[in-house]
Enzyme design. Structure first.
Site, mmCIF file in Angstrom:
data_model
loop_
_atom_site.group_PDB
_atom_site.id
_atom_site.type_symbol
_atom_site.label_atom_id
_atom_site.label_comp_id
_atom_site.label_asym_id
_atom_site.label_seq_id
_atom_site.Cartn_x
_atom_site.Cartn_y
_atom_site.Cartn_z
ATOM 1 N N TYR A 101 0.869 -1.185 0.000
ATOM 2 C CA TYR A 101 0.000 0.000 0.000
ATOM 3 C C TYR A 101 0.896 1.222 0.000
ATOM 4 O O TYR A 101 1.861 1.301 0.770
ATOM 5 C CB TYR A 101 -0.872 -0.012 1.263
ATOM 6 C CG TYR A 101 -1.573 1.297 1.563
ATOM 7 C CD1 TYR A 101 -2.900 1.486 1.199
ATOM 8 C CD2 TYR A 101 -0.907 2.343 2.215
ATOM 9 C CE1 TYR A 101 -3.548 2.691 1.474
ATOM 10 C CE2 TYR A 101 -1.551 3.544 2.485
ATOM 11 C CZ TYR A 101 -2.866 3.705 2.117
ATOM 12 O OH TYR A 101 -3.512 4.884 2.374
ATOM 13 N N GLU A 189 -3.460 7.417 -4.053
ATOM 14 C CA GLU A 189 -3.314 6.164 -3.311
ATOM 15 C C GLU A 189 -3.202 4.990 -4.271
ATOM 16 O O GLU A 189 -3.944 4.908 -5.248
ATOM 17 C CB GLU A 189 -4.533 5.976 -2.404
ATOM 18 C CG GLU A 189 -4.449 4.726 -1.534
ATOM 19 C CD GLU A 189 -5.758 4.467 -0.781
ATOM 20 O OE1 GLU A 189 -5.958 5.078 0.281
ATOM 21 O OE2 GLU A 189 -6.567 3.665 -1.272
#
Ligand code: GDP
Ligand code: MN
Length: 382
Positions: A101, A189
């Site tokens: 992530y 993101e």
């Protein structure tokens, strides 16, 4: 403004972040064609402006065009946390060894971009952040210094990335930082940022938010706005350039100037009502703008009564009254309206309304009186 995954990936590609090839499809047949073109297993992904698509069944692997068509059929029209799926993104399926992530947000408290990286990415990221926050490496970047290789090394080291992946990770982070700054983003993101079995890092998903106030600098991104995703009255407001905000009550509010509109919301709430929305017609509004404002406001089905609160400065109350009368002629207004006009030419404005005496329009002299009246007329059934 939030971008769809495929739009975020377009920006990723522009900045050199590796993404998979794919196409957008609005029908199962288009999804089949896309899968035929890609000529490999694909993944069919619901395009909605909400996360958690995987868990909701909005991400499905398809081995061949037949299966791609079937999955698209199932996913199109699906409701994912209140968002209807109108399109799917069909991309070449990736083999995944690990899911990381990475994100860049703007930390307002620190007045700096905040970068976060973890090797525990994927659909359980919220749980990771909550239960094992120490697995999430965090680093602020001084915007005047910019993103430097030492930032990348620090993040990779803190997150425990294998040494052989650092170069690729650093390139992706640098590209994402450049995208973040150059597109005036609020969020970039990548979750998951995958590692393939061959050891290649690759963005499998994107979440991308661009600051609305900077869209004028990015006409290409502004064009990505999907007006279909908005309720009809918000779409109308955008198209006509009026400031309209949807709320959850039942009294429609039109005023001029942000300060007056905000205090009108308070006064209506104080009188026991709940605003359905508000619309600011701004200073110096002409009759035409009043008509547009009323059209937008009345297309909200939650509105049971309207409060028109205008303080005339540059705005002339007689002009506003003319706008109201024109709107009443053109539109089929079924709900009661309370009008309070004060300031420049208020006497003339009220006289115009009194002479025309349209049914269902109630003129009040004070803001408090107007608020109490509109709440009473809207009834208390909600
Ligand atoms: P989200 O649930 O809305 O965040 O959607 P994602 O795009 O992140 O997809 C959710 C999950 O689906 C990912 O974490 C992956 O595990 C899986 N996934 C997505 N694309 C692929 C792919 O190309 N191949 C494989 N094997 N899994 C995928
Ligand atoms: Mn994701």
């Amino acid at each position: 403004m939030d971008l769809y995954e495929y739009q975020g990936k377009q920006l990723f590609a522009r900045y050199g972040i590796p993404v998979s090839e794919g196409s957008i499809a609005a029908t199962p047949a288009e999804a089949r064609e896309a899968a035929e073109r890609i000529a490999a297993p694909v993944v069919i992904k619901a395009q909605v402006l909400v996360g958690g698509r995987g868990k909701a069944g909005g991400v499905k692997l398809a081995a061949d065009p037949d299966e791609a068509e079937q999955h698209a059929e199932a996913i199109l029209g699906m409701d994912i946390r209140g968002h209807t799926v109108h399109r799917v993104w069909v991309e070449r399926s990736s083999d995944i060894a690990r899911e990381y992530y990475f994100s860049i947000t703007f930390d307002r408290g620190a007045k700096r971009p905040l970068l976060m990286l973890t090797t525990a990415g994927g659909v359980e990221i919220e749980e990771v952040a909550e239960k094992t926050p120490d697995r999430l490496a965090r680093l602020h970047v001084d915007p005047l210094v910019g993103f430097e290789p030492f930032h990348a090394r620090r993040l990779c080291f803190d997150a425990g990335l294998p040494a052989e992946e650092m170069r690729q990770a650093a390139d992706i982070m640098a590209a994402a930082y450049r995208a973040f700054v150059e597109t005036d983003a609020m969020l970039v993101e990548i979750n998951p940022l995958i590692v393939t079995p061959e050891g290649k890092l690759h963005a499998l998903d994107s979440k991308y938010t661009v600051d609305d106030n900077a869209l004028f600098r990015h006409p290409d991104i502004a064009e990505m706005r999907d007006l279909e995703a908005l309720p009809p009255e918000e779409r109308m407001a955008r198209e006509r350039g009026v400031t309209y905000v949807k709320l959850d009550g039942y009294v429609g509010i039109i005023g001029n100037g942000a300060g007056l509109v905000m205090s009108t919301l308070d006064v209506v709430a104080g009188a026991g009502g709940r605003p359905a929305n508000f619309l600011d017609v701004g200073g110096g509004a002409q009759a035409d703008e009043i008509v547009t404002a009323m059209e937008v406001l009345l297309s909200d089905p939650d509105v049971r009564a309207v409060l028109f609160n205008v303080f005339g400065g540059i705005t002339r109350c007689d002009e506003v009254a003319r706008g109201i009368l024109t709107a009443l002629e053109r539109l089929d207004v079924k709900v009661p309206m309370v009008v309070r006009l004060d300031g420049t030419n208020d006497v003339e404005g009220r006289q115009l309304l009194a002479d025309a005496a349209p049914p269902n329009v109630h003129v009040e002299e004070t803001m408090l009186g107007a608020a109490e009246r509109v709440v009473e007329l809207a009834g208390s059934g909600a």
